[in-house]
Design an enzyme around this catalytic site. Structure first.
Site, short mmCIF file in Angstrom:
data_model
loop_
_atom_site.label_atom_id
_atom_site.label_comp_id
_atom_site.label_asym_id
_atom_site.label_seq_id
_atom_site.Cartn_x
_atom_site.Cartn_y
_atom_site.Cartn_z
N GLU A 1 -12.32 -4.29 5.31
CA GLU A 1 -12.03 -2.85 5.33
C GLU A 1 -10.70 -2.60 4.62
O GLU A 1 -9.72 -3.28 4.91
CB GLU A 1 -11.94 -2.43 6.81
N ARG B 1 -6.67 13.91 -5.75
CA ARG B 1 -6.66 14.19 -4.30
C ARG B 1 -5.36 13.67 -3.67
O ARG B 1 -5.12 12.46 -3.66
CB ARG B 1 -7.86 13.47 -3.69
N PRO C 1 -16.56 8.69 1.29
CA PRO C 1 -16.38 10.09 0.93
C PRO C 1 -14.98 10.45 0.43
O PRO C 1 -13.99 9.95 0.94
CB PRO C 1 -16.69 10.85 2.23
N ASN C 2 -14.98 11.31 -0.57
CA ASN C 2 -13.78 11.91 -1.18
C ASN C 2 -12.99 10.94 -2.07
O ASN C 2 -12.06 11.35 -2.75
CB ASN C 2 -12.85 12.52 -0.11
N HIS D 1 -7.86 0.37 3.18
CA HIS D 1 -7.35 1.74 3.11
C HIS D 1 -6.14 1.77 2.20
O HIS D 1 -5.23 0.93 2.35
CB HIS D 1 -6.96 2.25 4.50
N ASN E 1 -13.85 0.67 1.41
CA ASN E 1 -12.98 1.75 1.91
C ASN E 1 -13.90 2.86 2.41
O ASN E 1 -14.46 3.62 1.62
CB ASN E 1 -12.07 2.27 0.80
N HIS F 1 -13.24 6.60 10.93
CA HIS F 1 -12.74 7.04 12.23
C HIS F 1 -13.84 7.47 13.19
O HIS F 1 -13.56 7.70 14.35
CB HIS F 1 -11.72 8.18 12.02
N ARG G 1 -0.20 7.67 10.15
CA ARG G 1 -0.49 9.07 9.80
C ARG G 1 -0.94 9.84 11.05
O ARG G 1 -0.47 9.55 12.14
CB ARG G 1 -1.54 9.08 8.68
N ALA H 1 -12.98 8.77 5.50
CA ALA H 1 -12.93 9.36 6.85
C ALA H 1 -14.02 8.82 7.77
O ALA H 1 -13.88 8.90 9.00
CB ALA H 1 -13.00 10.88 6.76
N TYR I 1 -2.36 9.01 -1.88
CA TYR I 1 -3.33 8.04 -2.37
C TYR I 1 -3.03 7.50 -3.78
O TYR I 1 -3.75 6.62 -4.26
CB TYR I 1 -4.73 8.65 -2.35
C1 DQA Z 1 -8.42 6.36 3.56
C2 DQA Z 1 -7.82 6.86 4.87
C3 DQA Z 1 -8.77 7.80 5.58
O1 DQA Z 1 -8.17 8.27 6.79
C4 DQA Z 1 -9.09 8.99 4.71
O2 DQA Z 1 -10.02 9.83 5.37
C5 DQA Z 1 -9.57 8.60 3.37
C6 DQA Z 1 -8.90 7.51 2.67
C7 DQA Z 1 -7.41 5.52 2.74
O3 DQA Z 1 -7.84 4.89 1.78
O4 DQA Z 1 -6.22 5.52 3.04
O5 DQA Z 1 -10.46 9.21 2.80
O6 DQA Z 1 -9.53 5.51 3.86
#
Ligand code: DQA
Length: 152
Positions: A98, A18, A10-11, A100, A74, A80, A107, A77, A23
């Site tokens: 995984e 964003r 997501p996102n 990120h 990736n 978590h 953070r 969120a 990022y």
């Molecule tokens: C993320 C880190 C996550 O905490 C966050 O919610 C993201 C991006 C990262 O790529 O650093 O959406 O996975």
């Protein structure tokens, strides 16, 4: 040819606009193209997929069984809190790394926890888009170590 799935949660479709200070300024499409080119240069095919929906991502992980040799993921969120996605990774026996972009341990407190970490073969964090390429290296090393003649 081995094929990996590059999966983003997501996102991450909003990369580039964003929170660029966290990022980076690259769009997801630009990152996907770069990661695919890196894969191809190493003899690996890569399929890309992104979704904002937990169930869609679970279905995609299930479909990866027998279809992909590795997954670069990736989870955004979902990292978590999504035990459902964690269980999906644990269910499919496709080696998953995984990734990120940011350093989730540096953070907010809630980001330091990954419910995916111990069902993945490795976690790469805080290296920006380079982290996706590092995940390819990790998957490649694993495959090549397992090839006949590797001595293990
Ligand atoms: C993320 C880190 C996550 O905490 C966050 O919610 C993201 C991006 C990262 O790529 O650093 O959406 O996975």
């Amino acid at each position: 040819m081995e094929t990996y799935l590059l999966l983003n949660g997501p996102n991450l479709n909003l990369l580039g606009v964003r929170e660029p200070k966290v990022y980076g300024f690259d769009t997801l499409q630009a990152i996907e193209e770069e990661v695919c080119a890196y894969g191809h240069a190493h003899g690996i095919g890569i399929d890309c997929f992104q979704s904002n929906h937990e169930g869609v991502l679970i279905d995609k992980l299930h479909e990866a069984r027998g279809r992909y040799d590795g997954i670069i993921y990736n989870p955004g969120a979902h990292t978590h809190y999504s035990y459902a996605l964690r269980d999906a990774i644990a269910s499919i026996e496709v080696p998953t790394v995984e990734v990120h972009l940011s350093d989730i341990e540096a953070r907010e407190g809630f980001r330091a926890v990954s419910v995916m970490k111990d069902v993945c073969i490795a976690q790469v964090k805080g290296k920006g888009k380079q982290g996706y390429k590092e995940a390819i290296d990790i998957l490649l090393r694993r495959t090549r170590l397992r090839e006949p003649g590797a001595g293990i």
